[in-house]
Design a protein around this motif. Structure first.
Motif, PDB file in Angstrom:
ATOM      1  N   MET A   1     -16.027   9.533  60.674  1.00 58.05           N
ATOM      2  CA  MET A   1     -15.869   8.145  60.270  1.00 58.05           C
ATOM      3  C   MET A   1     -14.585   8.006  59.459  1.00 58.05           C
ATOM      4  O   MET A   1     -14.361   8.738  58.505  1.00 58.05           O
ATOM      5  N   LEU A   2     -13.777   7.051  59.853  1.00 60.07           N
ATOM      6  CA  LEU A   2     -12.551   6.800  59.092  1.00 60.07           C
ATOM      7  C   LEU A   2     -12.855   5.940  57.875  1.00 60.07           C
ATOM      8  O   LEU A   2     -13.700   5.035  57.924  1.00 60.07           O
ATOM      9  N   ILE A   3     -12.171   6.247  56.784  1.00 62.26           N
ATOM     10  CA  ILE A   3     -12.179   5.412  55.586  1.00 62.26           C
ATOM     11  C   ILE A   3     -10.741   5.037  55.291  1.00 62.26           C
ATOM     12  O   ILE A   3      -9.809   5.691  55.783  1.00 62.26           O
ATOM     13  N   TYR A   4     -10.560   3.993  54.483  1.00 60.34           N
ATOM     14  CA  TYR A   4      -9.235   3.390  54.339  1.00 60.34           C
ATOM     15  C   TYR A   4      -8.834   3.250  52.882  1.00 60.34           C
ATOM     16  O   TYR A   4      -9.655   2.980  52.015  1.00 60.34           O
ATOM     17  N   LYS A   5      -7.528   3.405  52.661  1.00 64.82           N
ATOM     18  CA  LYS A   5      -6.924   3.239  51.348  1.00 64.82           C
ATOM     19  C   LYS A   5      -5.707   2.335  51.505  1.00 64.82           C
ATOM     20  O   LYS A   5      -4.905   2.514  52.421  1.00 64.82           O
ATOM     21  N   ILE A   6      -5.591   1.366  50.623  1.00 69.93           N
ATOM     22  CA  ILE A   6      -4.419   0.502  50.594  1.00 69.93           C
ATOM     23  C   ILE A   6      -3.534   0.958  49.439  1.00 69.93           C
ATOM     24  O   ILE A   6      -4.007   1.080  48.307  1.00 69.93           O
ATOM     25  N   LEU A   7      -2.277   1.218  49.748  1.00 64.19           N
ATOM     26  CA  LEU A   7      -1.315   1.618  48.721  1.00 64.19           C
ATOM     27  C   LEU A   7      -0.134   0.661  48.723  1.00 64.19           C
ATOM     28  O   LEU A   7       0.261   0.145  49.767  1.00 64.19           O
ATOM     29  N   ARG A   8       0.423   0.457  47.543  1.00 68.40           N
ATOM     30  CA  ARG A   8       1.677  -0.287  47.421  1.00 68.40           C
ATOM     31  C   ARG A   8       2.814   0.616  47.904  1.00 68.40           C
ATOM     32  O   ARG A   8       2.676   1.844  47.931  1.00 68.40           O
ATOM     33  N   SER A   9       3.918   0.005  48.240  1.00 70.39           N
ATOM     34  CA  SER A   9       5.047   0.729  48.808  1.00 70.39           C
ATOM     35  C   SER A   9       5.463   1.923  47.947  1.00 70.39           C
ATOM     36  O   SER A   9       5.658   3.030  48.453  1.00 70.39           O
ATOM     37  N   GLY A  10       5.599   1.710  46.647  1.00 67.95           N
ATOM     38  CA  GLY A  10       6.006   2.797  45.754  1.00 67.95           C
ATOM     39  C   GLY A  10       4.985   3.921  45.689  1.00 67.95           C
ATOM     40  O   GLY A  10       5.348   5.097  45.572  1.00 67.95           O
ATOM     41  N   GLU A  11       3.704   3.571  45.763  1.00 69.67           N
ATOM     42  CA  GLU A  11       2.639   4.579  45.746  1.00 69.67           C
ATOM     43  C   GLU A  11       2.668   5.405  47.029  1.00 69.67           C
ATOM     44  O   GLU A  11       2.490   6.626  46.990  1.00 69.67           O
ATOM     45  N   TRP A  12       2.918   4.744  48.167  1.00 71.66           N
ATOM     46  CA  TRP A  12       3.009   5.437  49.445  1.00 71.66           C
ATOM     47  C   TRP A  12       4.238   6.349  49.465  1.00 71.66           C
ATOM     48  O   TRP A  12       4.164   7.504  49.903  1.00 71.66           O
ATOM     49  N   THR A  13       5.351   5.875  48.944  1.00 66.91           N
ATOM     50  CA  THR A  13       6.568   6.684  48.870  1.00 66.91           C
ATOM     51  C   THR A  13       6.324   7.927  48.016  1.00 66.91           C
ATOM     52  O   THR A  13       6.729   9.034  48.381  1.00 66.91           O
ATOM     53  N   ALA A  14       5.653   7.754  46.881  1.00 64.92           N
ATOM     54  CA  ALA A  14       5.363   8.889  45.996  1.00 64.92           C
ATOM     55  C   ALA A  14       4.434   9.894  46.672  1.00 64.92           C
ATOM     56  O   ALA A  14       4.628  11.107  46.535  1.00 64.92           O
ATOM     57  N   LEU A  15       3.438   9.408  47.409  1.00 64.67           N
ATOM     58  CA  LEU A  15       2.533  10.320  48.113  1.00 64.67           C
ATOM     59  C   LEU A  15       3.292  11.123  49.165  1.00 64.67           C
ATOM     60  O   LEU A  15       3.099  12.339  49.276  1.00 64.67           O
ATOM     61  N   LYS A  16       4.155  10.476  49.905  1.00 62.53           N
ATOM     62  CA  LYS A  16       4.947  11.200  50.910  1.00 62.53           C
ATOM     63  C   LYS A  16       5.881  12.209  50.252  1.00 62.53           C
ATOM     64  O   LYS A  16       6.077  13.307  50.780  1.00 62.53           O
ATOM     65  N   ARG A  17       6.436  11.862  49.105  1.00 63.45           N
ATOM     66  CA  ARG A  17       7.364  12.757  48.398  1.00 63.45           C
ATOM     67  C   ARG A  17       6.626  13.948  47.777  1.00 63.45           C
ATOM     68  O   ARG A  17       7.061  15.092  47.879  1.00 63.45           O
ATOM     69  N   ASP A  18       5.488  13.669  47.126  1.00 69.34           N
ATOM     70  CA  ASP A  18       4.806  14.687  46.337  1.00 69.34           C
ATOM     71  C   ASP A  18       3.718  15.438  47.097  1.00 69.34           C
ATOM     72  O   ASP A  18       3.276  16.498  46.651  1.00 69.34           O
ATOM     73  N   GLY A  19       3.237  14.858  48.196  1.00 77.04           N
ATOM     74  CA  GLY A  19       2.198  15.519  48.976  1.00 77.04           C
ATOM     75  C   GLY A  19       0.786  15.232  48.523  1.00 77.04           C
ATOM     76  O   GLY A  19      -0.171  15.504  49.242  1.00 77.04           O
ATOM     77  N   GLU A  20       0.632  14.704  47.314  1.00 79.07           N
ATOM     78  CA  GLU A  20      -0.681  14.304  46.814  1.00 79.07           C
ATOM     79  C   GLU A  20      -0.508  13.349  45.647  1.00 79.07           C
ATOM     80  O   GLU A  20       0.563  13.269  45.059  1.00 79.07           O
ATOM     81  N   THR A  21      -1.595  12.636  45.345  1.00 81.52           N
ATOM     82  CA  THR A  21      -1.571  11.668  44.253  1.00 81.52           C
ATOM     83  C   THR A  21      -2.969  11.495  43.689  1.00 81.52           C
ATOM     84  O   THR A  21      -3.970  11.727  44.384  1.00 81.52           O
ATOM     85  N   ALA A  22      -3.028  11.078  42.437  1.00 75.28           N
ATOM     86  CA  ALA A  22      -4.310  10.694  41.825  1.00 75.28           C
ATOM     87  C   ALA A  22      -4.653   9.256  42.190  1.00 75.28           C
ATOM     88  O   ALA A  22      -5.698   8.751  41.807  1.00 75.28           O
ATOM     89  N   GLY A  23      -3.750   8.593  42.922  1.00 74.24           N
ATOM     90  CA  GLY A  23      -4.008   7.236  43.390  1.00 74.24           C
ATOM     91  C   GLY A  23      -3.235   6.199  42.603  1.00 74.24           C
ATOM     92  O   GLY A  23      -2.295   6.498  41.887  1.00 74.24           O
TER      93      GLY A  23
END
Length: 112
Positions: free
Chosen positions: A1-23
């Protein structure tokens, strides 16, 4: 089952850069990463991201998140998925920009 997360642009950029996030800040404050099911994600967008542009919709497979994913009551007593651990880029199945339309955010037709 897929679940979904909405991120703001800066949060998505940080996740791609860092590989993980606390959200997002609300996730950090609550101590877990908030997710929504397919049935819940549109209301989540309307309630918490009304009028916001520059958002990204992420899909993750719930079964692959293991015991760190808990289903807990929230809005109206509905069970929501909460991740007690970092959101990892490697767990993201897909991401798509979440555009604004006349009536609010426009979700992809195929969210599976």
């Amino acid at each position: 089952m897929l679940i979904y997360k909405i991120l703001r642009s800066g949060e998505w950029t940080a996740l791609k850069r860092d590989g993980e996030t606390a959200g997002a800040p609300i996730d950090e404050a609550d101590g877990y990463v908030h997710f929504s099911t397919l049935e819940q994600v549109r209301e989540t967008a309307a309630k918490h991201f009304a009028g916001e542009e520059g958002l990204y919709l992420l899909a993750l497979e719930a079964d692959e998140l293991g015991e760190a994913l808990k289903w807990e009551p929230s809005r109206g007593g509905a069970l929501f998925p909460h991740l007690y651990g970092p959101l990892r880029l490697s767990d993201v199945r897909w991401s798509r920009p979440l555009q604004m339309g006349l009536g609010g955010h426009v979700f992809p037709d195929d969210m599976t």
